[in-house]
Design a protein around this motif. Structure first.
Motif, short mmCIF file in Angstrom:
data_model
loop_
_atom_site.label_atom_id
_atom_site.label_comp_id
_atom_site.label_asym_id
_atom_site.label_seq_id
_atom_site.Cartn_x
_atom_site.Cartn_y
_atom_site.Cartn_z
N SER A 127 34.04 41.42 41.71
CA SER A 127 35.12 41.31 42.91
C SER A 127 35.36 39.97 43.06
N ARG A 128 34.46 38.85 42.86
CA ARG A 128 35.09 37.68 43.07
C ARG A 128 35.78 37.28 42.16
N ARG A 136 39.55 38.65 43.14
CA ARG A 136 39.81 38.11 44.51
C ARG A 136 40.52 36.48 43.75
N ARG A 137 39.85 35.93 43.05
CA ARG A 137 40.50 34.59 42.39
C ARG A 137 41.64 34.98 41.78
N ASP A 156 43.63 37.82 42.10
CA ASP A 156 44.89 37.81 43.13
C ASP A 156 45.30 36.61 43.75
#
Length: 140
Positions: free
Chosen positions: A83-84, A87-88, A90
């Protein structure tokens, strides 16, 4: 990383494609690149944590910023932390979308002097001297 990226952003990613400046000099070969958006992906293993490799990585990141490229790194040891990475990734696309007219001082066009080693057939066609020059990183 490639699978996660394409699931999240269905784009045509290029793997280990050399980038050149407008004068035809090789500037870097990222692990992955979305050449349309200008987003680069680097896959870092444990070796990237030692000082020497970390310094090289920091220089590459700086070079990418100078070229108007956004870098997203995925650490090989952190498969549980998807998920991290997403996020990066995106965020990198959002930043690039906010710079649509950014000049591109890089190209995928290979200059005449470049020896393409992107396929097994091309690597096998090299003579011994060419292999020593162009495949030295693969050997070590």
């Amino acid at each position: 990383m490639r699978i996660l990226w394409i699931e999240r952003h269905p784009v045509r990613l290029l793997t280990n494609r050399p980038l050149f400046d407008v004068a035809g000099r090789h500037v870097l070969t990222p692990d992955l690149i979305d050449p349309v958006a200008g987003v680069v992906g680097e896959y870092d293993g444990a070796i990237h944590l030692d000082d020497r490799h970390r310094r090289i990585d920091l220089e590459r990141d700086s070079l990418c910023r100078d070229l108007g490229l956004e870098v997203v790194t995925m650490m090989s040891s952190r498969h549980d932390d998807v998920s991290r990475f997403e996020r990066r990734l995106d965020a990198a696309y959002r930043r690039q979308a906010g710079r649509p007219d950014l000049p591109r001082p890089w190209t995928l066009a290979q200059p005449d002097w470049w020896v393409d080693t992107s396929t097994v057939a091309r690597r096998r066609s090299l003579d011994e001297d060419q292999r020593r020059i162009w495949l030295r990183r693969l050997a070590g």
